[in-house]
Motif scaffolding. Structure first.
Motif, PDB file in Angstrom:
ATOM      1  N   SER A 258       0.815  -1.219   0.000  1.00 20.28           N
ATOM      2  CA  SER A 258       0.000   0.000   0.000  1.00 20.28           C
ATOM      3  C   SER A 258       0.849   1.269   0.000  1.00 20.28           C
ATOM      4  O   SER A 258       0.306   2.368   0.080  1.00 20.28           O
ATOM      5  CB  SER A 258      -0.912   0.014   1.240  1.00 20.28           C
ATOM      6  OG  SER A 258      -0.147   0.082   2.427  1.00 20.28           O
ATOM      7  N   GLY A 270      -9.053  -1.093  -4.685  1.00 23.80           N
ATOM      8  CA  GLY A 270      -9.455  -0.086  -3.714  1.00 23.80           C
ATOM      9  C   GLY A 270      -8.967  -0.336  -2.302  1.00 23.80           C
ATOM     10  O   GLY A 270      -8.704   0.619  -1.551  1.00 23.80           O
ATOM     11  N   ALA A 274      -7.044   2.456  -0.167  1.00 22.81           N
ATOM     12  CA  ALA A 274      -7.540   2.993   1.098  1.00 22.81           C
ATOM     13  C   ALA A 274      -6.448   2.955   2.162  1.00 22.81           C
ATOM     14  O   ALA A 274      -6.276   3.916   2.924  1.00 22.81           O
ATOM     15  CB  ALA A 274      -8.763   2.198   1.561  1.00 22.81           C
ATOM     16  N   SER A 277      -3.769   5.833   2.379  1.00 24.84           N
ATOM     17  CA  SER A 277      -4.070   7.140   2.963  1.00 24.84           C
ATOM     18  C   SER A 277      -3.604   7.269   4.410  1.00 24.84           C
ATOM     19  O   SER A 277      -3.459   8.392   4.906  1.00 24.84           O
ATOM     20  CB  SER A 277      -5.577   7.414   2.883  1.00 24.84           C
ATOM     21  OG  SER A 277      -6.300   6.462   3.650  1.00 24.84           O
TER      22      SER A 277
END
Length: 381
Positions: A258, A270, A274, A277
């Motif tokens: 990520s 997705g 997510a 972030s």
């Protein structure tokens, strides 16, 4: 005489059960790594990848709408009035490509933001220019350092710092479990400092991944490493040998995938987008990019992410301190109760003998668990 083979068979069965129980960890690692890495990287596809078309006339409007419609969600195409606005969007990472149509079409990209995103954008607009019969000129408005031509060196630096931190958890949490928590905390700070300094040397003098901003990179590496070590060492109080697997899930499987170091969230499923972030690996990668290549744009947000993980580490260490203090009190009370019972039942000497044997068995078990934990950590690395 018949007890010999039976005892040997029992010993073999016990050893086999022991081995099989510990095979669970590497098998879970295999499953987790496969799901994480293949899930994040096996089929990168753009979705809502922001690009600009420069111009305010009908031609620019039609081109932007056509790309938006044909992209079927892959691109988010907007028009901007001039080149300066497009460059500003690239430098603030508000877009990942800007196309200037005309007799001599030009594509603006920011390679330092993401080489893979720039490649995707270039493929799209190379076809657009070819359809109009013109060659495409590509201009990189934010090139990377000479030592990092693909822009992915920061990701591999993340891997090195993460593995150094993750492996140090096994040593401090396992081998250092007999030490007071405050001593382990000092070792944690020292180990994270050493890991971050190694990372800075790798990034600067050794490989030239960055050509300026090395001090800021080192500070973020230290904060990042310290967060991992505090969380891992604190968790060891509760999870023991399962700490290796837990830390690997947090700071390898979910972290590397990520981070945005290879593919940005706009090219990933997705779930990983997510995580990007607020996960600490993304905070480090994007923080270094912002500091080195984009004039500090949004740097505060990325440093805040790293700081919050550090705070979580402090909280976990605090909880570990309370748990260990409670265990010590319970152990003292149990020892006192055992001494009274032992003295009443079989005399002080015999009771002390049983107590010494029990302690020896406990120490042997702890030593065996430590060796297994270090071996599992090595497997994870």
């Amino acid at each position: 005489m018949s007890s010999g083979p039976s005892a040997a068979a029992g010993s073999t069965a016990a050893a086999l059960r022991h081995v099989l129980s510990h095979l669970v960890t590497p098998l879970l690692m295999c499953i987790g790594m496969g799901l994480a890495y293949l899930g994040a990287f096996h089929a990168p596809e753009p979705h809502d990848l922001r690009v600009d078309v420069v111009g305010s006339g009908p031609r620019a409007q039609v081109l932007a709408q056509t790309l938006q419609d044909k992209g079927d969600g892959a691109l988010s195409v907007r028009t901007v009035p001039d080149r300066a606005t497009a460059v500003n969007h690239l430098r603030t990472q508000a877009s990942y490509g800007a196309y200037l149509p005309g007799k001599h079409p030009e594509l603006l990209v920011a390679g330092a933001s993401s080489d893979t995103s720039a490649t995707v954008v270039e493929k799209v607009f190379t076809k657009v220019a070819a359809a109009e019969g013109d060659p495409l000129k590509v201009t990189d408005t934010a090139p990377t350092a000479d030592g990092d031509p693909t822009g992915q060196g920061i990701f591999f630096l993340l891997v090195a710092v993460s593995i150094g931190s993750y492996a140090s958890v096994a040593v401090i949490g396992g081998a250092g479990a007999v030490l007071a928590l405050r001593i382990r905390a000092v070792l944690t700070v020292a180990a994270s400092l050493a890991v971050s300094l190694i990372g800075a040397v790798l990034a600067g003098p050794l490989f030239g991944l960055v050509d300026h901003g090395l001090g800021g990179l080192w500070a973020m590496a230290w904060l990042y490493s310290l967060g991992i070590l505090l969380i891992g060492v604190g968790l060891h109080t509760f999870l023991k040998r399962w700490t290796t697997l837990c830390v690997m899930v947090l700071f390898v499987m979910l972290n590397f995938t990520s981070s945005g170091g290879i593919f940005r969230p706009e090219l990933q499923p997705g779930f990983f987008g997510a995580l990007h972030s607020f996960w600490n690996g993304a905070g480090f990668v994007e923080g270094v990019r912002s500091h080195v290549y984009f004039g500090g744009h949004a740097l505060g947000r990325h440093v805040l992410v790293l700081a919050l993980w550090f705070v979580v580490g402090l909280a976990v260490m605090g909880a570990a301190g309370l748990a260990e203090a409670k265990r010590r009190r319970a152990a003292v009370e149990a020892a006192q109760a055992g001494a009274v019972v032992g003295s009443a039942e079989a005399g002080g000497a015999q009771g002390r003998g049983r107590h010494v044997k029990a302690e020896a068995r406990t120490e042997a078990d702890d030593e065996e668990d430590l060796e297994e934990e270090l071996e599992e950590a090595a497997v994870g690395v």
